[in-house]
Scaffold this active site. Sequence first.
Site, PDB file in Angstrom:
ATOM      1  N   HIS D 101       0.869  -1.180   0.000  1.00 25.92           N
ATOM      2  CA  HIS D 101       0.000   0.000   0.000  1.00 25.92           C
ATOM      3  C   HIS D 101       0.907   1.231   0.000  1.00 25.92           C
ATOM      4  O   HIS D 101       1.977   1.209   0.614  1.00 25.92           O
ATOM      5  CB  HIS D 101      -0.814   0.135   1.291  1.00 25.92           C
ATOM      6  CG  HIS D 101      -1.766  -0.947   1.603  1.00 25.92           C
ATOM      7  ND1 HIS D 101      -1.408  -2.093   2.258  1.00 25.92           N
ATOM      8  CD2 HIS D 101      -3.105  -1.051   1.390  1.00 25.92           C
ATOM      9  CE1 HIS D 101      -2.477  -2.854   2.428  1.00 25.92           C
ATOM     10  NE2 HIS D 101      -3.509  -2.257   1.918  1.00 25.92           N
ATOM     11  N   ASP D 104       2.232   2.095   3.444  1.00 23.44           N
ATOM     12  CA  ASP D 104       3.166   1.159   4.072  1.00 23.44           C
ATOM     13  C   ASP D 104       4.603   1.626   3.914  1.00 23.44           C
ATOM     14  O   ASP D 104       5.426   1.423   4.804  1.00 23.44           O
ATOM     15  CB  ASP D 104       3.134  -0.222   3.390  1.00 23.44           C
ATOM     16  CG  ASP D 104       1.782  -0.876   3.364  1.00 23.44           C
ATOM     17  OD1 ASP D 104       0.980  -0.598   4.265  1.00 23.44           O
ATOM     18  OD2 ASP D 104       1.528  -1.677   2.439  1.00 23.44           O
ATOM     19  N   GLU D 233     -10.965  -6.707  -4.373  1.00 26.47           N
ATOM     20  CA  GLU D 233     -10.842  -7.764  -3.373  1.00 26.47           C
ATOM     21  C   GLU D 233     -12.069  -7.725  -2.472  1.00 26.47           C
ATOM     22  O   GLU D 233     -12.217  -6.811  -1.654  1.00 26.47           O
ATOM     23  CB  GLU D 233      -9.564  -7.543  -2.545  1.00 26.47           C
ATOM     24  CG  GLU D 233      -9.390  -8.588  -1.464  1.00 26.47           C
ATOM     25  CD  GLU D 233      -8.048  -8.457  -0.724  1.00 26.47           C
ATOM     26  OE1 GLU D 233      -7.083  -7.900  -1.300  1.00 26.47           O
ATOM     27  OE2 GLU D 233      -7.991  -8.902   0.433  1.00 26.47           O
ATOM     28  N   GLU D 269      -9.397 -13.387  -1.474  1.00 25.62           N
ATOM     29  CA  GLU D 269      -8.660 -13.726  -0.262  1.00 25.62           C
ATOM     30  C   GLU D 269      -9.381 -14.858   0.465  1.00 25.62           C
ATOM     31  O   GLU D 269     -10.597 -14.794   0.703  1.00 25.62           O
ATOM     32  CB  GLU D 269      -8.534 -12.515   0.672  1.00 25.62           C
ATOM     33  CG  GLU D 269      -7.797 -12.917   1.946  1.00 25.62           C
ATOM     34  CD  GLU D 269      -7.578 -11.812   2.973  1.00 25.62           C
ATOM     35  OE1 GLU D 269      -7.186 -10.712   2.591  1.00 25.62           O
ATOM     36  OE2 GLU D 269      -7.796 -12.110   4.164  1.00 25.62           O
ATOM     37  N   HIS D 272     -11.245 -13.796   3.649  1.00 20.12           N
ATOM     38  CA  HIS D 272     -12.449 -13.019   3.350  1.00 20.12           C
ATOM     39  C   HIS D 272     -13.563 -13.939   2.847  1.00 20.12           C
ATOM     40  O   HIS D 272     -14.745 -13.702   3.130  1.00 20.12           O
ATOM     41  CB  HIS D 272     -12.147 -11.940   2.318  1.00 20.12           C
ATOM     42  CG  HIS D 272     -11.162 -10.915   2.787  1.00 20.12           C
ATOM     43  ND1 HIS D 272     -10.702  -9.890   2.006  1.00 20.12           N
ATOM     44  CD2 HIS D 272     -10.547 -10.766   3.988  1.00 20.12           C
ATOM     45  CE1 HIS D 272      -9.847  -9.145   2.692  1.00 20.12           C
ATOM     46  NE2 HIS D 272      -9.737  -9.666   3.903  1.00 20.12           N
ATOM     47  N   ASP D 297      -5.181 -13.666  -2.536  1.00 21.96           N
ATOM     48  CA  ASP D 297      -4.519 -13.397  -1.261  1.00 21.96           C
ATOM     49  C   ASP D 297      -4.534 -14.701  -0.476  1.00 21.96           C
ATOM     50  O   ASP D 297      -5.574 -15.129   0.048  1.00 21.96           O
ATOM     51  CB  ASP D 297      -5.226 -12.282  -0.489  1.00 21.96           C
ATOM     52  CG  ASP D 297      -4.664 -10.904  -0.837  1.00 21.96           C
ATOM     53  OD1 ASP D 297      -3.910 -10.797  -1.823  1.00 21.96           O
ATOM     54  OD2 ASP D 297      -4.986  -9.938  -0.128  1.00 21.96           O
ATOM     55  N   ASP D 308     -10.820 -11.478  10.854  1.00 21.55           N
ATOM     56  CA  ASP D 308      -9.849 -11.774   9.806  1.00 21.55           C
ATOM     57  C   ASP D 308      -8.502 -12.085  10.454  1.00 21.55           C
ATOM     58  O   ASP D 308      -7.696 -11.184  10.672  1.00 21.55           O
ATOM     59  CB  ASP D 308      -9.758 -10.506   8.931  1.00 21.55           C
ATOM     60  CG  ASP D 308      -9.199 -10.759   7.562  1.00 21.55           C
ATOM     61  OD1 ASP D 308      -9.238 -11.898   7.085  1.00 21.55           O
ATOM     62  OD2 ASP D 308      -8.733  -9.771   6.938  1.00 21.55           O
ATOM     63  N   ASP D 340      -1.144 -12.505   2.121  1.00 22.46           N
ATOM     64  CA  ASP D 340      -1.728 -11.445   2.954  1.00 22.46           C
ATOM     65  C   ASP D 340      -1.942 -12.058   4.339  1.00 22.46           C
ATOM     66  O   ASP D 340      -3.071 -12.329   4.754  1.00 22.46           O
ATOM     67  CB  ASP D 340      -3.036 -10.965   2.330  1.00 22.46           C
ATOM     68  CG  ASP D 340      -3.580  -9.723   3.041  1.00 22.46           C
ATOM     69  OD1 ASP D 340      -2.951  -9.287   4.029  1.00 22.46           O
ATOM     70  OD2 ASP D 340      -4.630  -9.201   2.634  1.00 22.46           O
TER      71      ASP D 340
HETATM   72 CO    CO Z   1      -7.752 -10.629   5.483  1.00 17.79          CO
HETATM   73 CO    CO Z   2      -6.281  -9.400   1.458  1.00 21.82          CO
END
Ligand code: CO
Ligand code: CO
Lengths: 437, 437, 437, 437
Positions: D101, D104, D233, D269, D272, D297, D308, D340
């Site tokens: 990101h 980051d 995502e 992901e 998720h 992910d 999560d 991730d």
């Molecule tokens: Co997550």
């Molecule tokens: Co993710």
Amino acid sequence: MKTYFPKVDRIAYEGPDSRNPMAFRHYNPDEEVMGKPMREHLRFAVCFWHTFKGLGADPFGPGSMIREWLQPDDPMDAARETMHAAFEFFTKLGVEFWCFHDRDIAPEAGGDLAETNRRLDEIVDLAEQLQNDRGMKLLWGTTNAFSNRRFMAGASTNPSPEVFAWAGAQVKKAMELTHRLGGEGYVFWGGREGYETLLNTDLKRETDHLARFLHMAVDYKKKLGFKGPLYIEPKPKEPTKHQYDFDAQSVHGFLVKNGLDREFLLNIEANHATLAMHDFQHELEYAAANGMLGSVDANIGDLLLGWDTDQFPTSIYDATRAMYTILRSGGFTTGGLNFDAHVRRQSIDPEDLFYGHVAGMDTFARALKAAANMIADGVFADFVKQRYAGWDGEFGRRIENGELGFEELEAHVLEHGEPELQSGRQEMLEHRFNDYV
Amino acid sequence: MKTYFPKVDRIAYEGPDSRNPMAFRHYNPDEEVMGKPMREHLRFAVCFWHTFKGLGADPFGPGSMIREWLQPDDPMDAARETMHAAFEFFTKLGVEFWCFHDRDIAPEAGGDLAETNRRLDEIVDLAEQLQNDRGMKLLWGTTNAFSNRRFMAGASTNPSPEVFAWAGAQVKKAMELTHRLGGEGYVFWGGREGYETLLNTDLKRETDHLARFLHMAVDYKKKLGFKGPLYIEPKPKEPTKHQYDFDAQSVHGFLVKNGLDREFLLNIEANHATLAMHDFQHELEYAAANGMLGSVDANIGDLLLGWDTDQFPTSIYDATRAMYTILRSGGFTTGGLNFDAHVRRQSIDPEDLFYGHVAGMDTFARALKAAANMIADGVFADFVKQRYAGWDGEFGRRIENGELGFEELEAHVLEHGEPELQSGRQEMLEHRFNDYV
Amino acid sequence: MKTYFPKVDRIAYEGPDSRNPMAFRHYNPDEEVMGKPMREHLRFAVCFWHTFKGLGADPFGPGSMIREWLQPDDPMDAARETMHAAFEFFTKLGVEFWCFHDRDIAPEAGGDLAETNRRLDEIVDLAEQLQNDRGMKLLWGTTNAFSNRRFMAGASTNPSPEVFAWAGAQVKKAMELTHRLGGEGYVFWGGREGYETLLNTDLKRETDHLARFLHMAVDYKKKLGFKGPLYIEPKPKEPTKHQYDFDAQSVHGFLVKNGLDREFLLNIEANHATLAMHDFQHELEYAAANGMLGSVDANIGDLLLGWDTDQFPTSIYDATRAMYTILRSGGFTTGGLNFDAHVRRQSIDPEDLFYGHVAGMDTFARALKAAANMIADGVFADFVKQRYAGWDGEFGRRIENGELGFEELEAHVLEHGEPELQSGRQEMLEHRFNDYV
Amino acid sequence: MKTYFPKVDRIAYEGPDSRNPMAFRHYNPDEEVMGKPMREHLRFAVCFWHTFKGLGADPFGPGSMIREWLQPDDPMDAARETMHAAFEFFTKLGVEFWCFHDRDIAPEAGGDLAETNRRLDEIVDLAEQLQNDRGMKLLWGTTNAFSNRRFMAGASTNPSPEVFAWAGAQVKKAMELTHRLGGEGYVFWGGREGYETLLNTDLKRETDHLARFLHMAVDYKKKLGFKGPLYIEPKPKEPTKHQYDFDAQSVHGFLVKNGLDREFLLNIEANHATLAMHDFQHELEYAAANGMLGSVDANIGDLLLGWDTDQFPTSIYDATRAMYTILRSGGFTTGGLNFDAHVRRQSIDPEDLFYGHVAGMDTFARALKAAANMIADGVFADFVKQRYAGWDGEFGRRIENGELGFEELEAHVLEHGEPELQSGRQEMLEHRFNDYV
Ligand SMILES: [Co+2]
Ligand SMILES: [Co+2]
Ligand SMILES: [Co+2]
Ligand SMILES: [Co+2]
Ligand SMILES: [Co+2]
Ligand SMILES: [Co+2]
Ligand SMILES: [Co+2]
Ligand SMILES: [Co+2]
């Protein structure tokens, strides 16, 4: 002689490279693991209810399966045929144990308990003979005190003592039958022992009655001379909104509180564990750590669904973690692995009953070997030992022995300051765990 | 004198027709309900951690709130300002109680426990003075033994006795401070007393250490002369994967098993109840039925989310059911309703702290009146009494008294046959319940 | 004339102070709210399946209820009696609408579709006559293409086109009957349109077949001259592991993708919403925001359980939030509030059917008035309008109109810097919401 | 040259019998599977946020990890050191891709966007040089428009157009940086694009703004000349109560409705997926079936927890099912497997970062080989083909081609009667699946 599974022969062990769906790749009954044949470690049992009486009904449709053994019009004829089909199945599958509820094996005669019991006696005669003929044993018996409408508000926790009495009469008879068939244990699963709404419930009175009932069971067991353990099978909910035997820790606490913990062990079901939001292994570890591990209902649930799917166990992970705990706790004595599992509603062929059990047995056989390797290598046990090593030192030992109090602890901290921290190494351990899967 | 909430005056009771968001419609402190002022029934407390130290941080972002009292660079200055802000808030809101963790009120001095404790003493001096000035009382104190990295693997259940010692030293000090401030109780919430993975955990040893620790706390409480109850606050998980104090029944069983049940009561949090898949009222009923109901963390969770949202309680249903159980169990003695709740991350204004508490207080005030009406009318109690009436008859009484066993029950059934069944009337009761909401 | 509910008279409105469980406190059909009688706002419907055919069976036991209308040995006699009982119930309850599946009202004649359809015709003759006699209307009809074992792997998403054909033939007939009875709509609930395991599933082919099927339904509707809307009722799972019509947004997207969104509306069920982890109001808001809100299955689930409990709706909160969205979206036209709900297994008396419906109707009547007050006061609408006011300004409008791109946005930020933030005021709004409950 | 991981060398492949925790047993980058090196199939990426910036903070405590690269007082110095540490890690681990990101890699300069962007440029210079030096590539870039308090109520779905503008300005810059670093794709994860309560939310307006924003992104991508795909995502909730990008099907429908489905792919992901109550494989299958599968992910959640957890993926089951779908859909082109995932809060050593990634890479390598074997053997594909064979016949084909309607289906049923049913064979297939695990 009539056969109910004409397309299936005795299931054979063909080794890990087999691709035959009707063969074991891992379950080789006489193969020794940790000095004992696999069969003695695993003590597989087939359950009568799902396997022979379950037809795939669900809340959105009646049964989808058509079983030859249930075709006779007369329910006692059907009961006899079903018992024969069951023992054919046990033999072809190669298990040594079975389990049943009273109402699975013989039809109830409405409100006429005497006639109902007479029917039971007749079918138990047949079962006894078949057990002897086939060298089968009964892992445990139990009572169905939840299906009949009279138990709609519970059995021993019913608002009416009349229904409590029915439950007692049923358990009495079921214990007698279990004893007569040489059952190695007797299970209590509290089907509707819970509540739907607190608005109409006296929780205290109901749970006191439950304790009273269990005391009666202990008394009668002694009177009967039945030596096997009594098991309680926890489940958090379903069909009730709340079941009093929520999980292993709850049940254990209840037993301790009521002076019953020496009289009962736990029968841990994998799917009930996850319905209570616990890993299957957690429930086993809790039971083992408290000397309460008795027997296991080996199945699996779908964690993304919210009901008891009772699927055949096919996760090597869950089974390996379970066997790791079971082996470390000394293995089964009277208990075993009962497949409290049913084939999916679309698995309509009699052969599917075999596919399900073969899958489950192979999964636990593979898990047994994996867990034995984990123990032999000692990777995890060594890590844990090292992680808690401080407790084996002087300071730790004195705390454990009750020699120190808060004042000594404070003095220790003031003297020693900040402790060094150790990584929990979860990722490394999970990687290592995959070495055994 | 400096004010931190210049836009807010003392919150007034304006009656049910008020539409002023900064006023009570239902909480009228001196209004009598069942012969006692509302204030004495409800014993509202504000928690220090969420209200004054929480800034809206979540795993996806740091705090969103900017609080004047936290602006000073020197952490002790900030601590002093925060204490002043807190007492201004208490007074304007009109509560009589507050709660805190040791680490909420004074900053830790790294690994220097002596200095940390000195700071605590200094801030407690201020708190004591403010309590006296404002007529405030401490509902309970507690220890934060879960935020500091040293507690990452638990406090009293840590793999290292060094960390166990830190936990003990902290609880010792926090109990002393609580005692000094006249606290009416002391709470244990097992922040990280659980595990992340069984692969690195010795569950038995950890839970034995937990029992040991609680025994030390009892010993020290006696030594200190602290008369208030010790409470345990169950929570099933979060931050840990599994917390040993899972729910009311688990904790109760654990205490009984370890000979501690006479020394502890339960502090039931609504959101922890639902994380354990229980209704809030269930946990309260369990506690009450077992003589373990001590105090309440009044908040609410979002049942469609899987974490502890700790929202302000605004459901009249949940609050009414809770108060119905609390009133029937005799009401609070040392306990009360502590708002272990925080405003949402978007509620960034200091006024939002008032809105949240006013909402929660009004909800419970309304619930108190509703529950009192339910008790006065007796609709539910009468229904329950009638439903269990069989147990008050001869046959039921003899069962309860332990005079009968399975053989007598069987004889009874053989003689009387099928019992008559009664509707559970859930729909009617739920309709009637709405008469009180 | 035979009566099936001899203990119940026409349910009367007795006003909010009534404590009569067989009376309405809030539902006063002709009372005007926002310029329209309550009855026209709410358009209550009773469902045939749960109310007259449901007997309380669950996966752990058969039905507990004994209904007089189901006693005849001949299934067509039972079907006729059931239809008479239903209309007696509708009349005594005071609803204007009912709903049914084809298989609820007439027994299937095995694999003989012609005879099955003949039976349906006969029963529909009776229903038509009773509708006329009693002034009742059909809110919607639907097909049961999930209970019969032939649909065990789905209907329009079945691996076999033969089963797809059965589904089509059934829907054809059910649409005809619905049309003949003057039904105001027709519902598709995809009972087993999903999968149990991806290991045996061709997800793409199945969902393409589903689209094909819906196109056929649209074609046939036009041919038939049926003017009412077709509804899809989303549900995420149960009995399947995954149902293709997961939730409102999923279904809407599916319809758009397949060019069907102009031909269907949504029938939102409260319990299906929560099984999909959405608030009931969320599903309604999504549907309303996208012009897809058609009708509602008014029930409630237990969020701590994981299956479709289909309880009667008694939460004023959920109902008020629902009515607030429904009223703001313009209210029902062809749709209504169908009680897709059943009494609990212990509610075995015919009177319990009334208690459940009275509770549900009173709940929604009270909710209607509350929501109307919320709209009249404008508290929430004003807050929302104010919160989004920036979008009504020049800059917001230009973004909405598509006049700006990222470069203009960047330039704007470089010029204006950090925006001012506004509290979301959730606590205050929740407090205000309680003013209406 | 400074090293941040002095205890770790380049991780080597040592084969399945290795017990070295710092070695691969299965990931052998150049080993060919289905005609392509494993490395090209798997395209592993390390994420910058969790691995280098995550310190183990959770809602109950701050970070537990102390990273050398974050020690400098000046945030830009820390940013530079972190980038160096990252590339040392990538190289030692042996991955070819990374993801980040904007926020980051470089510290934000408060509300001064120009300075923030300048800082970004400086760090990206360094990253570009390190990419070239080490032969690393960027799998995708993305924007953090959810941590800063200005995004507390969403970014592109914010009630204020001022915040929408900030989001646009950020995405613009992040797309530019991604393009400059040769990123193969760009991801949108809607951190707070959802709502906390409907009481303060205009759902329609917010989702319309989201569509508008995505159109702007497409426009700017074209202007910029960026050729890689844009990914969305999905995530259902957390931190918000409801996130608009709930799951694959919801997002797909949203894109279709707004004419955006040709411009975006999905980044699925695992964690998720399960938060949305779907199996990981379900989301992949849905995406693949609809031509929307872009990137992955790769992590795993704990299905018994409700948040999560983003754990490193170590389930051979989940990974094998995922790779089976990915391979059948043609494998990755621009996408890859981005971890991730973050180490647990107790995994405080820098080495734990390696353990986690090695575990994940080995899991997917083993899964790749298992899935390739499943495809080579054809067991599952053959079963599915056979199960749907009816659709390849004349009748099935005509339905699929749109040649038949309900009338023809009815005629078919009247002629052919009851179809034969086939077992779904789930148990057999699950047993066979274990042959590959
Ligand atoms: Co997550
Ligand atoms: Co993710
Ligand atoms: Co079981
Ligand atoms: Co089960
Ligand atoms: Co709390
Ligand atoms: Co909490
Ligand atoms: Co419905
Ligand atoms: Co439903």
